[in-house]
Design an enzyme around this catalytic site. Structure first.
Site, mmCIF file in Angstrom:
data_model
loop_
_atom_site.group_PDB
_atom_site.id
_atom_site.type_symbol
_atom_site.label_atom_id
_atom_site.label_comp_id
_atom_site.label_asym_id
_atom_site.label_seq_id
_atom_site.Cartn_x
_atom_site.Cartn_y
_atom_site.Cartn_z
ATOM 1 N N GLU A 22 4.327 -6.207 1.733
ATOM 2 C CA GLU A 22 3.722 -6.849 0.188
ATOM 3 C C GLU A 22 3.828 -5.615 -0.583
ATOM 4 O O GLU A 22 2.538 -5.312 -1.276
ATOM 5 C CB GLU A 22 2.531 -7.555 0.384
ATOM 6 C CG GLU A 22 2.375 -8.792 1.443
ATOM 7 C CD GLU A 22 1.008 -8.827 1.719
ATOM 8 O OE1 GLU A 22 0.134 -8.432 1.531
ATOM 9 O OE2 GLU A 22 0.990 -9.670 2.807
ATOM 10 N N CYS B 63 -13.677 3.200 -29.014
ATOM 11 C CA CYS B 63 -14.984 3.806 -29.073
ATOM 12 C C CYS B 63 -15.872 4.212 -27.854
ATOM 13 O O CYS B 63 -16.938 3.439 -27.370
ATOM 14 C CB CYS B 63 -15.691 3.100 -29.955
ATOM 15 S SG CYS B 63 -14.975 2.668 -31.425
ATOM 16 N N GLY C 270 0.685 -1.114 0.020
ATOM 17 C CA GLY C 270 0.053 0.026 -0.096
ATOM 18 C C GLY C 270 0.832 1.177 0.012
ATOM 19 O O GLY C 270 0.187 2.490 -0.060
ATOM 20 N N TYR D 292 -10.009 4.623 -12.724
ATOM 21 C CA TYR D 292 -9.814 5.356 -11.334
ATOM 22 C C TYR D 292 -9.663 7.053 -11.236
ATOM 23 O O TYR D 292 -9.412 7.498 -10.209
ATOM 24 C CB TYR D 292 -8.474 4.953 -10.493
ATOM 25 C CG TYR D 292 -8.476 3.589 -10.418
ATOM 26 C CD1 TYR D 292 -9.145 2.631 -9.600
ATOM 27 C CD2 TYR D 292 -7.270 3.008 -11.176
ATOM 28 C CE1 TYR D 292 -8.993 1.415 -9.563
ATOM 29 C CE2 TYR D 292 -7.008 1.676 -11.024
ATOM 30 C CZ TYR D 292 -7.924 0.599 -10.277
ATOM 31 O OH TYR D 292 -7.652 -0.571 -9.936
HETATM 32 N N1 LLP Z 1 -0.935 -7.189 -0.365
HETATM 33 C C1 LLP Z 1 -2.482 -7.016 -0.819
HETATM 34 C C2 LLP Z 1 -3.292 -8.085 -0.081
HETATM 35 C C3 LLP Z 1 -3.186 -6.382 -1.690
HETATM 36 O O1 LLP Z 1 -4.378 -6.601 -1.943
HETATM 37 C C4 LLP Z 1 -2.444 -5.384 -2.670
HETATM 38 C C5 LLP Z 1 -3.074 -4.626 -3.551
HETATM 39 C C6 LLP Z 1 -0.968 -5.381 -2.213
HETATM 40 C C7 LLP Z 1 -0.423 -6.349 -1.382
HETATM 41 C C8 LLP Z 1 -0.060 -4.326 -3.056
HETATM 42 O O2 LLP Z 1 -0.438 -3.097 -2.756
HETATM 43 P P1 LLP Z 1 0.394 -1.735 -3.386
HETATM 44 O O3 LLP Z 1 1.732 -2.156 -2.535
HETATM 45 O O4 LLP Z 1 0.775 -2.223 -4.711
HETATM 46 O O5 LLP Z 1 -0.334 -0.775 -3.368
HETATM 47 N N2 LLP Z 1 -5.166 -1.730 -9.480
HETATM 48 C C9 LLP Z 1 -5.212 -0.584 -8.593
HETATM 49 C C10 LLP Z 1 -4.426 -0.950 -7.053
HETATM 50 C C11 LLP Z 1 -5.158 -2.361 -6.662
HETATM 51 C C12 LLP Z 1 -4.350 -2.903 -5.478
HETATM 52 C C13 LLP Z 1 -4.830 -4.158 -4.980
HETATM 53 N N3 LLP Z 1 -4.588 -4.609 -3.931
HETATM 54 C C14 LLP Z 1 -4.406 0.704 -9.064
HETATM 55 O O6 LLP Z 1 -4.220 0.731 -10.222
HETATM 56 O O7 LLP Z 1 -4.406 1.808 -8.374
#
Ligand code: LLP
Length: 436
Positions: free
Chosen positions: A287, A356, A238, A330
């Site tokens: 993560e 389109c 996150g 988004y």
């Molecule tokens: N761990 C879990 C359980 C998750 O659900 C996610 C992301 C991550 C780690 C990794 O999160 P990050 O560090 O990348 O923020 N498609 C969206 C983002 C969806 C994230 C889903 N889960 C976008 O383009 O902003």
């Protein structure tokens, strides 16, 4: 350091002019900087080094084999959400023993595959899932390592579609129910309660929500640890990145801007979280996906048409929402820069794709230099949730991907041949008989 910068008037990825990649591989083209991937991984790794920890890169952010290999070589673990992602990690030379398997809908086949491959832990999202894993482990005569994903009910203050840590979301098990769940799980013979996990959302740009969630989790984690002898706590992913202008492009002086001062760095993250976590007596897992890959990639596109209506100035480009869906989905902001820098006047421009749908845009009314057909643009910060979310909508083949390392560049995924977009389709026999 983002690996993308102007040298003279030309945009470079590390030591390679992006223009030369366009000439060789065409557009739309994703370009990744290996040094940036490594740099982001190492910065976070160093910042967290006072703790016994493991970074499990979130494969969903960018799952190209070359990206996974870069990270595997640095010792990364992986956060996976499907058997497909596990197979990718293995194909890239990653260690299944460093994989955590998350997701609310793991199928029986996926669980069996992951168990056979020896994943480090299943991050479990419901009681029926615990029972299912127990049953399958029993059948295979194994013990399945599990951690329950706790929903700490903390608002991440990010986009509604990417917040996950409140009771409005489908994720995890409610904080108040977790101890009961561990108690029941401890009676399931084929489970090994290895850890506990949380994740509150994505693109979080301040440290407070993390701090709040970890602080709320700690007493619970300690109780669980005392009772069940756990091995790890995963604090999820996150960490947000900067998408705004000047920062992502690394122009001179960007670090003096106010956005730069507010950016969530690994240092700030660690300064606040390490003291909280250092006496927990557990291995700490993270993560991150976007933090590692986001600013390590760009999407390059060609201007096909300049269209001026009475009201608007459109640049119609050859990339579209099927290649990078984040602006459409988004309302996400991606900085857009020309491959050849231009000084002087700008005009308010909508950069749009050929699909389109009115939602097929990359920016609206953005001041950009006047550009012509045949010019090229780069959409910055497209390394995470870019290619992986691409589709074949409008029968558009998937883009090519290139990895740059210093002066070297390699095609790490060739452009999809268009016939492949219908390769699995067949016409049923009754349609083949021609009508009279
Ligand atoms: N761990 C879990 C359980 C998750 O659900 C996610 C992301 C991550 C780690 C990794 O999160 P990050 O560090 O990348 O923020 N498609 C969206 C983002 C969806 C994230 C889903 N889960 C976008 O383009 O902003």
């Amino acid at each position: 350091m983002h690996g993308f910068h102007y040298l003279g008037r030309k945009l470079f990825c590390e030591r390679v002019p992006v223009e030369t990649l366009v000439r060789k591989f065409g557009t739309p083209l994703y370009v990744y900087s290996q040094a940036t991937l490594a740099d982001h991984f190492q910065k976070l790794n160093r910042a967290m080094s006072p703790l016994d920890h493991l970074i499990c890169y979130a494969v969903k952010a960018n799952s190209n084999l070359a990206v996974l290999r870069t990270l595997a070589n640095l010792g990364s673990g992986f956060d996976i959400v499907s058997a497909g992602e596990l197979r990718r990690v293995i194909a890239a030379g990653g260690d299944p023993g460093k994989c955590v398997f998350a997701g609310v809908g793991k199928t029986e086949a996926e669980i069996e595959f992951a168990l056979r491959k020896g994943v480090y832990s299943f991050n479990v999202e419901s009681e029926p899932e615990l029972e299912r894993i127990n049953r399958i482990a029993g059948r295979l005569r194994r013990k399945a390592p599990v951690a329950v994903r706790v929903n700490p009910n903390v608002a991440a203050r990010t986009h509604a579609k990417i917040t996950t840590g409140t009771y409005e979301n489908k994720f995890g098990i409610a904080y108040e129910q977790v101890e009961g769940v561990y108690e029941r799980a401890s009676r399931l013979k084929h489970l090994h309660l290895r850890g506990v996990q949380m994740h509150i959302g994505s693109q979080i740009t301040t440290v407070e929500p993390f701090e709040q969630a970890v602080s709320k989790m700690l007493p619970l984690v300690q109780r669980l640890h005392r009772r069940h002898g756990l091995e790890f706590l995963s604090i999820g992913g996150g960490i947000g990145i900067v998408y705004e202008p000047a920062l992502a492009s690394g122009r001179p002086g960007w670090w003096k801007t106010s956005a730069a001062k507010n950016i969530l760095t690994p240092r700030k993250y660690a300064d606040r979280l390490v003291p909280l976590l250092k006496d927990v007596g557990l291995r700490i897992l993270m993560e991150p996906g976007r933090f590692i890959a986001g600013n390590a990639g760009i999407l390059v596109t060609r201007v096909e048409y300049v269209k001026r209506t009475g009201k608007k100035n459109f640049l119609i480009v050859d990339a579209a929402m099927n290649d990078l869906i984040r602006p459409a989905f988004y309302d996400a902001y991606h900085e857009i820069v020309p491959l050849t820098a231009r000084n002087g006047a700008t005009i308010r421009t909508d950069v749009v794709g050929p699909i389109c749908e009115s939602g097929d845009f990359f920016c609206k009314d953005r001041p950009l230099p006047p550009l012509r057909e045949g010019d090229h643009l780069a959409l910055l910060s497209a390394g995470a949730y870019g290619f992986v979310m691409a589709s074949n909508y409008n029968t558009r083949p998937l883009a090519a991907e290139v990895l740059v390392n210093g002066r070297q560049a390699a095609l790490v995924r060739k452009r999809q041949p268009v016939e492949q977009t219908w390769a699995g389709e067949t016409v049923p026999p009754w349609l083949k008989t021609r009508r009279l």
